[in-house]
Design a protein around this motif. Structure first.
Motif, PDB file in Angstrom:
ATOM      1  N   GLY A  45      93.601  42.864 146.501  1.00 36.83           N
ATOM      2  CA  GLY A  45      93.281  43.461 147.787  1.00 36.83           C
ATOM      3  C   GLY A  45      93.527  44.962 147.789  1.00 36.83           C
ATOM      4  N   GLU A  46      94.692  45.380 147.288  1.00 36.29           N
ATOM      5  CA  GLU A  46      95.002  46.808 147.220  1.00 36.29           C
ATOM      6  C   GLU A  46      94.065  47.518 146.250  1.00 36.29           C
ATOM      7  OE1 GLU A  46      96.637  50.201 148.438  1.00 36.29           O
ATOM      8  OE2 GLU A  46      97.160  48.210 149.237  1.00 36.29           O
ATOM      9  N   ALA A  47      93.707  46.837 145.168  1.00 37.62           N
ATOM     10  CA  ALA A  47      92.768  47.414 144.210  1.00 37.62           C
ATOM     11  C   ALA A  47      91.422  47.695 144.871  1.00 37.62           C
ATOM     12  CB  ALA A  47      92.588  46.472 143.029  1.00 37.62           C
ATOM     13  N   MET A  48      90.936  46.743 145.674  1.00 41.03           N
ATOM     14  CA  MET A  48      89.648  46.931 146.331  1.00 41.03           C
ATOM     15  C   MET A  48      89.684  48.079 147.337  1.00 41.03           C
ATOM     16  SD  MET A  48      87.390  44.981 145.055  1.00 41.03           S
ATOM     17  CE  MET A  48      87.219  43.472 144.099  1.00 41.03           C
ATOM     18  N   LYS A  49      90.807  48.244 148.042  1.00 43.80           N
ATOM     19  CA  LYS A  49      90.937  49.370 148.971  1.00 43.80           C
ATOM     20  C   LYS A  49      90.790  50.691 148.229  1.00 43.80           C
ATOM     21  CE  LYS A  49      94.093  47.085 152.230  1.00 43.80           C
ATOM     22  NZ  LYS A  49      95.460  47.108 152.801  1.00 43.80           N
ATOM     23  N   THR A  50      91.451  50.791 147.072  1.00 42.72           N
ATOM     24  CA  THR A  50      91.395  52.031 146.283  1.00 42.72           C
ATOM     25  C   THR A  50      90.003  52.240 145.713  1.00 42.72           C
ATOM     26  OG1 THR A  50      93.738  51.776 145.710  1.00 42.72           O
ATOM     27  CG2 THR A  50      92.423  53.265 144.350  1.00 42.72           C
ATOM     28  N   ILE A  51      89.415  51.180 145.173  1.00 37.94           N
ATOM     29  CA  ILE A  51      88.087  51.284 144.573  1.00 37.94           C
ATOM     30  C   ILE A  51      87.051  51.692 145.621  1.00 37.94           C
ATOM     31  CG2 ILE A  51      86.220  49.910 143.549  1.00 37.94           C
ATOM     32  CD1 ILE A  51      88.411  48.383 142.005  1.00 37.94           C
ATOM     33  N   ALA A  52      87.184  51.183 146.843  1.00 38.09           N
ATOM     34  CA  ALA A  52      86.230  51.527 147.898  1.00 38.09           C
ATOM     35  C   ALA A  52      86.237  53.025 148.187  1.00 38.09           C
ATOM     36  CB  ALA A  52      86.551  50.745 149.169  1.00 38.09           C
ATOM     37  N   ARG A  53      87.379  53.679 147.999  1.00 37.50           N
ATOM     38  CA  ARG A  53      87.478  55.116 148.286  1.00 37.50           C
ATOM     39  C   ARG A  53      86.681  55.957 147.291  1.00 37.50           C
ATOM     40  NH1 ARG A  53      93.366  54.058 148.598  1.00 37.50           N
ATOM     41  NH2 ARG A  53      93.845  53.449 150.744  1.00 37.50           N
ATOM     42  N   VAL A  54      86.521  55.479 146.045  1.00 36.02           N
ATOM     43  CA  VAL A  54      85.805  56.278 145.041  1.00 36.02           C
ATOM     44  C   VAL A  54      84.299  56.004 145.065  1.00 36.02           C
ATOM     45  CG1 VAL A  54      87.859  56.351 143.582  1.00 36.02           C
ATOM     46  CG2 VAL A  54      86.109  54.608 143.147  1.00 36.02           C
ATOM     47  N   ARG A  55      83.869  55.021 145.861  1.00 34.89           N
ATOM     48  CA  ARG A  55      82.455  54.729 146.095  1.00 34.89           C
ATOM     49  C   ARG A  55      81.668  54.584 144.787  1.00 34.89           C
ATOM     50  NH1 ARG A  55      81.087  55.420 151.312  1.00 34.89           N
ATOM     51  NH2 ARG A  55      78.893  55.718 150.770  1.00 34.89           N
ATOM     52  N   PRO A  56      81.977  53.585 143.985  1.00 34.08           N
ATOM     53  CA  PRO A  56      81.264  53.420 142.713  1.00 34.08           C
ATOM     54  C   PRO A  56      79.845  52.890 142.918  1.00 34.08           C
ATOM     55  CG  PRO A  56      82.706  51.549 143.081  1.00 34.08           C
ATOM     56  CD  PRO A  56      82.979  52.529 144.213  1.00 34.08           C
ATOM     57  N   CYS A  57      78.986  53.159 141.958  1.00 36.81           N
ATOM     58  CA  CYS A  57      77.643  52.580 141.975  1.00 36.81           C
ATOM     59  C   CYS A  57      77.682  51.108 141.578  1.00 36.81           C
ATOM     60  CB  CYS A  57      76.728  53.335 141.008  1.00 36.81           C
ATOM     61  SG  CYS A  57      76.510  55.079 141.385  1.00 36.81           S
ATOM     62  N   LEU A  58      78.681  50.736 140.786  1.00 35.01           N
ATOM     63  CA  LEU A  58      78.750  49.389 140.226  1.00 35.01           C
ATOM     64  C   LEU A  58      80.212  48.984 140.084  1.00 35.01           C
ATOM     65  CD1 LEU A  58      77.470  46.930 138.740  1.00 35.01           C
ATOM     66  CD2 LEU A  58      77.461  48.321 136.661  1.00 35.01           C
ATOM     67  N   LEU A  59      80.525  47.759 140.484  1.00 38.20           N
ATOM     68  CA  LEU A  59      81.865  47.199 140.315  1.00 38.20           C
ATOM     69  C   LEU A  59      81.826  46.209 139.154  1.00 38.20           C
ATOM     70  CD1 LEU A  59      84.818  46.608 141.177  1.00 38.20           C
ATOM     71  CD2 LEU A  59      83.892  44.935 142.807  1.00 38.20           C
ATOM     72  N   VAL A  60      82.624  46.453 138.128  1.00 34.73           N
ATOM     73  CA  VAL A  60      82.656  45.593 136.941  1.00 34.73           C
ATOM     74  C   VAL A  60      84.003  44.894 136.886  1.00 34.73           C
ATOM     75  CG1 VAL A  60      82.464  45.489 134.428  1.00 34.73           C
ATOM     76  CG2 VAL A  60      81.089  47.138 135.725  1.00 34.73           C
ATOM     77  N   ILE A  61      83.978  43.575 136.682  1.00 39.19           N
ATOM     78  CA  ILE A  61      85.205  42.779 136.625  1.00 39.19           C
ATOM     79  C   ILE A  61      85.458  42.369 135.182  1.00 39.19           C
ATOM     80  CG2 ILE A  61      86.407  40.753 137.513  1.00 39.19           C
ATOM     81  CD1 ILE A  61      84.467  40.827 139.900  1.00 39.19           C
ATOM     82  N   ASN A  62      86.643  42.667 134.713  1.00 40.59           N
ATOM     83  CA  ASN A  62      87.038  42.392 133.338  1.00 40.59           C
ATOM     84  C   ASN A  62      88.183  41.386 133.356  1.00 40.59           C
ATOM     85  OD1 ASN A  62      87.594  42.541 130.568  1.00 40.59           O
ATOM     86  ND2 ASN A  62      88.999  44.265 130.863  1.00 40.59           N
TER      87      ASN A  62
END
Length: 323
Positions: A45-62
């Motif tokens: 959940g905290e990761a998604m909050k941070t990732i949303a701030r950088v506005r990526p074109c693509l979210l990749v899950i590893n």
């Protein structure tokens, strides 16, 4: 430099134990990749909050299917991206990788990440596909569903747990582990043997399918999915898109043989084989007494008076690599 890819990694995923150092090195060489690592699902959940701030074109899950499921659940329930949710891609990793395989990702995860970066820098739209999702709720009144793409129940869930708890700890390669598990299941089913070193006998279940009534009994295999491929790379003939696909094979040698042959020959069709149930539905309910189901790596239990409810969730965009 704009962030093209946000990469969410689970270092504890089996595949990452050896490959994560190479992935970290690749990310260090490419500043348009934002790499976020989590140690457990509660941090996503905290990761998604941070990732949303950088506005990526693509979210990749590893990570394995469990990591993907936790991320999809947070994307569905968290609302961190508002209406601008980036498409999702999955690196080949983990033990089973059903989701990654369905999206055409296989082989070396670093090579796959390089290909995804190339796509994100150019024509991303040409690789985006919509995928329906499964929303799982335990009992009535559950508001926050768990989101996934493949559910195994009955004998299939027992087999997956047997492989996870009894065979994987032997440290054998995945292919050999899966082969031993399959042989144990077939040996038990064909000869009716019961022993501590074999998977358990499936418990009775009742499956309610909207519009089409109920089926009940002991099932060697119960699968519900939105994936294009089911098991062993096989598919199912469907009547239109966007519905949950159900496959249930009764715990009888003849039914199992008919079902396996139909899967291998890609001839799974509704109502065509005795003891093999193929359905499509918007909602499915599974009733049982302490019967396990596994949704993308996470185990849930249907109990008397507390059934498992499955329904369609809001579709999500994914990036599919060429198979």
């Amino acid at each position: 430099m704009a962030v093209r890819i946000a990469l969410l990694s689970n270092p504890k995923s089996t595949g990452n134990l050896s490959k994560l150092p190479r992935i970290r090195a690749f990310c260090a060489e490419h500043p348009d990749i934002f790499h976020y690592e989590v140690e457990q699902a509660s941090q996503i959940g905290e990761a998604m909050k941070t990732i949303a701030r950088v506005r990526p074109c693509l979210l990749v899950i590893n990570g394995g299917d469990g990591t993907v499921q936790a991320a999809l659940t947070e994307l569905h329930n968290g609302g961190h991206f508002g209406t601008d949710v980036p498409p999702v891609a999955v690196l080949p990793n983990g033990k089973t990788n059903l989701i990654a395989l369905d999206l055409g990702a296989h082989g070396d995860p670093v090579v796959a990440l390089g290909r995804l970066l190339e796509i994100a820098r150019n024509d991303l739209a040409g690789h985006v596909v919509a995928r329906e999702l499964i929303a799982l709720r335990c009992g009535t009144g559950e508001q926050r569903p768990v989101i996934g793409m493949f559910l195994g129940g009955a004998g299939l869930a027992d087999t997956m747990l047997y492989c996870r708890n009894r065979i994987y700890p032997l440290g054998l390669p995945n292919g050999i582990s899966h082969g031993i598990t399959a042989a144990a299941v077939i040996f038990r089913a064909l000869f009716g043997l019961k022993a501590g070193f074999l998977p358990p006998e499936p418990s009775p279940l009742q499956v309610s399918v909207s519009r089409d009534g109920k089926i009940s009994g002991r099932f060697a295999l119960l699968a519900v999915t939105t994936l294009e491929k089911l098991l062993l790379g096989t598919g199912m003939r469907t009547e239109g898109a966007g519905r949950l696909k159900l496959l249930a094979i009764e715990q009888r040698p003849a039914s199992m043989l008919r079902g396996i042959f139909a899967m291998l020959s890609s001839t799974l069709v509704k109502g065509k084989l005795r003891g093999v149930h193929v359905e499509q539905a918007d909602e499915i309910q599974i009733d049982g007494d302490r019967s396990s189901v596994i949704l993308d790596g996470e185990t849930f239990e249907a109990r008397t008076g507390r059934p498992i409810h499955l329904s369609r969730a809001q579709p999500l965009s994914f990036v599919r690599l060429a198979a």
